[in-house]
Design a protein around this motif. Sequence first.
Motif, PDB file in Angstrom:
ATOM      1  N   ALA A   1      -6.130   8.332  -3.352  1.00  0.00           N
ATOM      2  CA  ALA A   1      -6.567   7.436  -2.280  1.00  0.00           C
ATOM      3  C   ALA A   1      -6.344   8.091  -0.921  1.00  0.00           C
ATOM      4  O   ALA A   1      -7.126   7.915   0.013  1.00  0.00           O
ATOM      5  CB  ALA A   1      -5.804   6.111  -2.368  1.00  0.00           C
ATOM      6  N   ARG A   2      -5.271   8.880  -0.820  1.00  0.00           N
ATOM      7  CA  ARG A   2      -4.961   9.547   0.446  1.00  0.00           C
ATOM      8  C   ARG A   2      -5.710  10.865   0.584  1.00  0.00           C
ATOM      9  O   ARG A   2      -6.044  11.298   1.680  1.00  0.00           O
ATOM     10  CB  ARG A   2      -3.452   9.806   0.547  1.00  0.00           C
ATOM     11  CG  ARG A   2      -2.623   8.545   0.740  1.00  0.00           C
ATOM     12  CD  ARG A   2      -1.141   8.854   0.912  1.00  0.00           C
ATOM     13  NE  ARG A   2      -0.504   9.266  -0.339  1.00  0.00           N
ATOM     14  CZ  ARG A   2      -0.113  10.497  -0.594  1.00  0.00           C
ATOM     15  NH1 ARG A   2      -0.271  11.458   0.294  1.00  0.00           N
ATOM     16  NH2 ARG A   2       0.446  10.813  -1.763  1.00  0.00           N
ATOM     17  N   ASN A   3      -5.904  11.531  -0.545  1.00  0.00           N
ATOM     18  CA  ASN A   3      -6.463  12.882  -0.544  1.00  0.00           C
ATOM     19  C   ASN A   3      -7.363  13.026  -1.776  1.00  0.00           C
ATOM     20  O   ASN A   3      -6.895  13.376  -2.853  1.00  0.00           O
ATOM     21  CB  ASN A   3      -5.295  13.886  -0.594  1.00  0.00           C
ATOM     22  CG  ASN A   3      -5.775  15.321  -0.657  1.00  0.00           C
ATOM     23  OD1 ASN A   3      -6.987  15.592  -0.646  1.00  0.00           O
ATOM     24  ND2 ASN A   3      -4.839  16.254  -0.701  1.00  0.00           N
TER      25      ASN A   3
ATOM     26  N   THR B   1       0.817  -3.280  -9.123  1.00  0.00           N
ATOM     27  CA  THR B   1       1.489  -2.601 -10.235  1.00  0.00           C
ATOM     28  C   THR B   1       0.428  -1.950 -11.121  1.00  0.00           C
ATOM     29  O   THR B   1      -0.777  -2.146 -10.912  1.00  0.00           O
ATOM     30  CB  THR B   1       2.299  -3.583 -11.105  1.00  0.00           C
ATOM     31  OG1 THR B   1       1.384  -4.401 -11.834  1.00  0.00           O
ATOM     32  CG2 THR B   1       3.211  -4.462 -10.240  1.00  0.00           C
ATOM     33  N   VAL B   2       0.890  -1.229 -12.137  1.00  0.00           N
ATOM     34  CA  VAL B   2      -0.055  -0.560 -13.038  1.00  0.00           C
ATOM     35  C   VAL B   2      -1.013  -1.560 -13.669  1.00  0.00           C
ATOM     36  O   VAL B   2      -2.186  -1.249 -13.907  1.00  0.00           O
ATOM     37  CB  VAL B   2       0.706   0.238 -14.123  1.00  0.00           C
ATOM     38  CG1 VAL B   2       1.493  -0.674 -15.051  1.00  0.00           C
ATOM     39  CG2 VAL B   2      -0.240   1.135 -14.917  1.00  0.00           C
ATOM     40  N   GLU B   3      -0.537  -2.786 -13.872  1.00  0.00           N
ATOM     41  CA  GLU B   3      -1.396  -3.798 -14.504  1.00  0.00           C
ATOM     42  C   GLU B   3      -2.561  -4.186 -13.604  1.00  0.00           C
ATOM     43  O   GLU B   3      -3.578  -4.682 -14.089  1.00  0.00           O
ATOM     44  CB  GLU B   3      -0.590  -5.055 -14.847  1.00  0.00           C
ATOM     45  CG  GLU B   3       0.410  -4.887 -15.992  1.00  0.00           C
ATOM     46  CD  GLU B   3       1.830  -4.596 -15.539  1.00  0.00           C
ATOM     47  OE1 GLU B   3       1.981  -4.121 -14.381  1.00  0.00           O
ATOM     48  OE2 GLU B   3       2.772  -4.811 -16.322  1.00  0.00           O
TER      49      GLU B   3
ATOM     50  N   GLY C   1       0.789  -1.227   0.000  1.00  0.00           N
ATOM     51  CA  GLY C   1       0.000   0.000   0.000  1.00  0.00           C
ATOM     52  C   GLY C   1       0.818   1.273   0.000  1.00  0.00           C
ATOM     53  O   GLY C   1       0.260   2.367  -0.026  1.00  0.00           O
ATOM     54  N   ARG C   2       2.154   1.156   0.029  1.00  0.00           N
ATOM     55  CA  ARG C   2       3.001   2.360   0.037  1.00  0.00           C
ATOM     56  C   ARG C   2       3.622   2.557  -1.333  1.00  0.00           C
ATOM     57  O   ARG C   2       4.100   1.612  -1.961  1.00  0.00           O
ATOM     58  CB  ARG C   2       4.117   2.223   1.080  1.00  0.00           C
ATOM     59  CG  ARG C   2       3.780   2.882   2.416  1.00  0.00           C
ATOM     60  CD  ARG C   2       4.958   2.854   3.362  1.00  0.00           C
ATOM     61  NE  ARG C   2       5.965   1.890   2.927  1.00  0.00           N
ATOM     62  CZ  ARG C   2       7.261   2.130   2.838  1.00  0.00           C
ATOM     63  NH1 ARG C   2       7.723   3.305   3.129  1.00  0.00           N
ATOM     64  NH2 ARG C   2       8.103   1.194   2.467  1.00  0.00           N
ATOM     65  N   LEU C   3       3.649   3.815  -1.772  1.00  0.00           N
ATOM     66  CA  LEU C   3       4.214   4.133  -3.085  1.00  0.00           C
ATOM     67  C   LEU C   3       5.734   4.039  -3.036  1.00  0.00           C
ATOM     68  O   LEU C   3       6.378   4.720  -2.231  1.00  0.00           O
ATOM     69  CB  LEU C   3       3.794   5.558  -3.466  1.00  0.00           C
ATOM     70  CG  LEU C   3       4.166   6.030  -4.867  1.00  0.00           C
ATOM     71  CD1 LEU C   3       3.359   5.282  -5.926  1.00  0.00           C
ATOM     72  CD2 LEU C   3       3.908   7.541  -4.986  1.00  0.00           C
ATOM     73  N   VAL C   4       6.318   3.183  -3.873  1.00  0.00           N
ATOM     74  CA  VAL C   4       7.785   3.043  -3.915  1.00  0.00           C
ATOM     75  C   VAL C   4       8.229   2.963  -5.379  1.00  0.00           C
ATOM     76  O   VAL C   4       7.445   2.662  -6.278  1.00  0.00           O
ATOM     77  CB  VAL C   4       8.280   1.765  -3.183  1.00  0.00           C
ATOM     78  CG1 VAL C   4       7.927   1.801  -1.708  1.00  0.00           C
ATOM     79  CG2 VAL C   4       7.724   0.503  -3.848  1.00  0.00           C
ATOM     80  N   CYS C   5       9.515   3.229  -5.578  1.00  0.00           N
ATOM     81  CA  CYS C   5      10.134   2.974  -6.866  1.00  0.00           C
ATOM     82  C   CYS C   5      10.633   1.532  -6.867  1.00  0.00           C
ATOM     83  O   CYS C   5      11.502   1.182  -6.056  1.00  0.00           O
ATOM     84  CB  CYS C   5      11.305   3.930  -7.107  1.00  0.00           C
ATOM     85  SG  CYS C   5      10.799   5.617  -7.436  1.00  0.00           S
TER      86      CYS C   5
ATOM     87  N   VAL D   1       0.013   5.328 -11.228  1.00  0.00           N
ATOM     88  CA  VAL D   1       0.108   4.698  -9.900  1.00  0.00           C
ATOM     89  C   VAL D   1       0.275   5.782  -8.831  1.00  0.00           C
ATOM     90  O   VAL D   1      -0.389   5.763  -7.789  1.00  0.00           O
ATOM     91  CB  VAL D   1       1.270   3.682  -9.854  1.00  0.00           C
ATOM     92  CG1 VAL D   1       1.509   3.194  -8.425  1.00  0.00           C
ATOM     93  CG2 VAL D   1       0.965   2.490 -10.771  1.00  0.00           C
ATOM     94  N   ALA D   2       1.132   6.770  -9.098  1.00  0.00           N
ATOM     95  CA  ALA D   2       1.352   7.839  -8.121  1.00  0.00           C
ATOM     96  C   ALA D   2       0.100   8.685  -7.933  1.00  0.00           C
ATOM     97  O   ALA D   2      -0.227   9.099  -6.819  1.00  0.00           O
ATOM     98  CB  ALA D   2       2.528   8.714  -8.564  1.00  0.00           C
ATOM     99  N   ALA D   3      -0.609   8.957  -9.038  1.00  0.00           N
ATOM    100  CA  ALA D   3      -1.822   9.774  -8.942  1.00  0.00           C
ATOM    101  C   ALA D   3      -2.930   9.006  -8.210  1.00  0.00           C
ATOM    102  O   ALA D   3      -3.672   9.583  -7.405  1.00  0.00           O
ATOM    103  CB  ALA D   3      -2.292  10.187 -10.336  1.00  0.00           C
TER     104      ALA D   3
END
Lengths: 747, 151
Positions: B114-116, B73-75, B53-57, B107-109
């Motif tokens: 989801a958070r805001n 993932t994006v898929e 659930g955390r955004l990572v590279c 994914v970042a958006a």
Amino acid sequence: MTTTARRLELGRVGESVKRIDAIPKVTGEFAYSSDLFAAGMLWGHTLRSPHAHALIAEIDISEAVGMTGVHAVLTHADVPGAKTYGLEFPDQPVLAFDRARYFGEPVAIVAAEHPEQARRASEQIKVAYQPLEPVVEPEHATEREPIHEGRPTAGHGFRDDDRPNVVRTIVIRHGDPDAQAEVSVSGVYELGIQDQAFLGPESGLAIPDAEGGVDVYVATQWLHIDRDQVAPCLGLEPEQVRIHLAGVGGAFGGREDLSIQIHAAMLALHTDRPVKMVYNREESFVGHIHRHPAKIWMEHRANRDGKLVNVRAKILLDGGAYASSSAAVTANASAFACGPYAVENALVECTCVYTNNPPCGAMRGFGAVQSCFAHEAQMDKLASELGIDPVELRLRNALAPGDSLPTGQRITGSFPAAEVIRRAAALPVPEPEELPRDPLRLPGGSGNTTRGEGVKRGVGFAVGFKNVCYSEGFDDSTAARVRLTGSGDGLAAEVHCAAAEVGQGVVNVILQTARTELDLDDVVLGSATTSSVGSAGSASASRMTWMAAGAVQLAARAARDELARRGGRLGPGEEIEVERVYHHRPTTPLDPETGQVSGDGAHVAYICAAMRVVAEVDVELGLTRVVWIGTAQDVGKAVNPQAVYGQIEGGTAQGLGLALMEEIQTRDGLITNASFTDYLIPTTLDMPPVDAELVEEPEPDAPYGVKGVGEPPTVVSTAAVVSALRDATGRELTRVPVRPDEIVGLD
Amino acid sequence: MRIELTVNGERREADVWAGESLLYVLRERLGLPGSKNACEQGECGSCSVLLDGRLVCACLVLAAQADGHELVTVEGLGEDGGLHPVQEAFAETGAVQCGFCTPGFVVAAADLLARNPHPSEDQIREALSGNLCRCTGYAKIFDAVRLAAGS
């Protein structure tokens, strides 16, 4: 806005249409060249020169060959055919022999089962280099020993210039180059090396066909010229090398030259297995050509009423180690040196030299960016000297149809320079924001440690232009094939065109054109490949929309005519298939002595843009923030307005990057910042809102009146952003990217 | 070494070399090339994924570190095989050109929304500042996020 955007899935020319590849791109399904896979595939890796200039005495591959997983280690001795290649002049070795001429030049290639095995094996190749003093100062390159034997670019109708290391010299003499006027302003301007910095690294997959030929799937800008360079180096006939367009992760000129194509094909043919190569970011920075760094001396002579009398320019371009498209960039930098202004007298001297710096070639704007930065700084300086408003000064001199360029070429088509100037100048500038404010809205963003006490605001303006399509007699053509088939009680169509979709949206241009011409929704696009259709030329020079639309229009109309001949219907299983090749009107070379046009003229048409920029500078910290950009651009006719605005916004960002942050740094020819940590491109926090207006004055010679849209925003935005910084700081700011220490410490 | 992880709701296993990044394993061993390899040093965000659930590279995570963890993932962003609203909005607004940065951006958006769910302009810019795009100049990406936030 002059364009009414309507949103349709199956759009016609002039309608905003969702990209046909948008859905696979948002879901991750779209296959880029680095995503490819084949059963039994090996990984290729390139060993590169750590020296900018060195003799190669010996290459010992014995240790690397025996390493685990390694299937091939190849050097220049293994190149089956021609040892050199090049876009215009075959001066670049497939793999270095005798001598390496730039940092990162390919020396050997390895294929192994795992990319890490290939990388480690390449480290065990022993190359005996004898380092040479690199030629890294372009101003002295013509006094040094030649870095190439012979003169790779001599002849070709170019002006004779026998000095060592000259790629090309152009002299344009127009009117009386000694003409005097009431005032004169001068300046010396410099631009650093900009990188295309496309996000998708160079990559591709080569698959041997078991009959001695090879299929190469690659991200490129021009499939057929790749084939025509690859096949001779492999010792194969053109038909034995089929180049297929894989998904392209951006290009901007950086994929005009070959990268992995010959190497991957050599490894695949040698091992008889598919071979994939993918550069990492560091390798990408050294593995493609860049925008030419430049030094430009300019003098503008004008009368007190602001009318330009004489422009004198001397331009020095650093071409780096190999010619690439430098000769054409030299022509553009020269032809557009005086800007989109009518001037009766001019002397432009432009030389591009070979050095041991990173090779330079095509990047969006192609020589016009460098000249625009200089001529627009000069126009601001002249406005200040004369006490005339900078916009008014530009209007008084704006080129118009019927006027001639310094090359003597008369503008015959559409060229609304005055209109784009007026429209951009009329865009309302946002009010200054109050202090204190969120640090994100201060120059430097969250890195700003002040409350904005040192923030100064400036407004800048610039105009730029360049040509559309190829020039100087280069035969410019695009082929398209249309197949109509009977489908139920109607018709269906398939279009083939080898135009490279590099992100600009030419796939939609092709389909929108075909649907318009055939008056049919059921049209699909075949894949772009050298094996099914003739050359499209390259996705460059802002030409692909014009050329692809022209070719598809011709083929579709021929198919429609044939359909009419058959009574307007096709039964099930019946089909019509036609291929047509579109040429724009011919161009002719510049006279090598005078730089004046002969015959039809060196260019087909011109495109221009004007831009107004509001910027803030924190003069205590040397930080900048571009607050707002307004622009008006001459586009001829917008085929897909949504995509046109996207080109303008993105092209503007690249010019802003060159103005403020982007520069390939070198030390003795070695690149020192080959990463996105050290080579900065604009982020979401750097880009302001861009208010763009489209000026649609159709080009009479072009299909639907289209022009091109990719380059003008990049040509003009570097100049416009720096103009705003000058207004804010009062400093001359003669070099880009502007460094913090040039704008810090003002009173 | 062998790792086990949940990717897009599915249990997956892979034999990996200890030095391989999560990005490499996703792309080359698990048949999920949607996450992109643009810089491989955490500067461009093109390989953005959600790890527990955390955004990572994904390029900065060793595959071995993902052993036993849950990944999106994006898929796998859309539910039931459909598109995530952010994906639809990116396609609709013209936020996609070459598209190489797009998987990371969506994914970042999606993580941002989801958070805001109703981010301000500045919050959108800040949240996406770790993702590089070279084609669009970001304007239509902001349009896409605003559209998705409104939907």
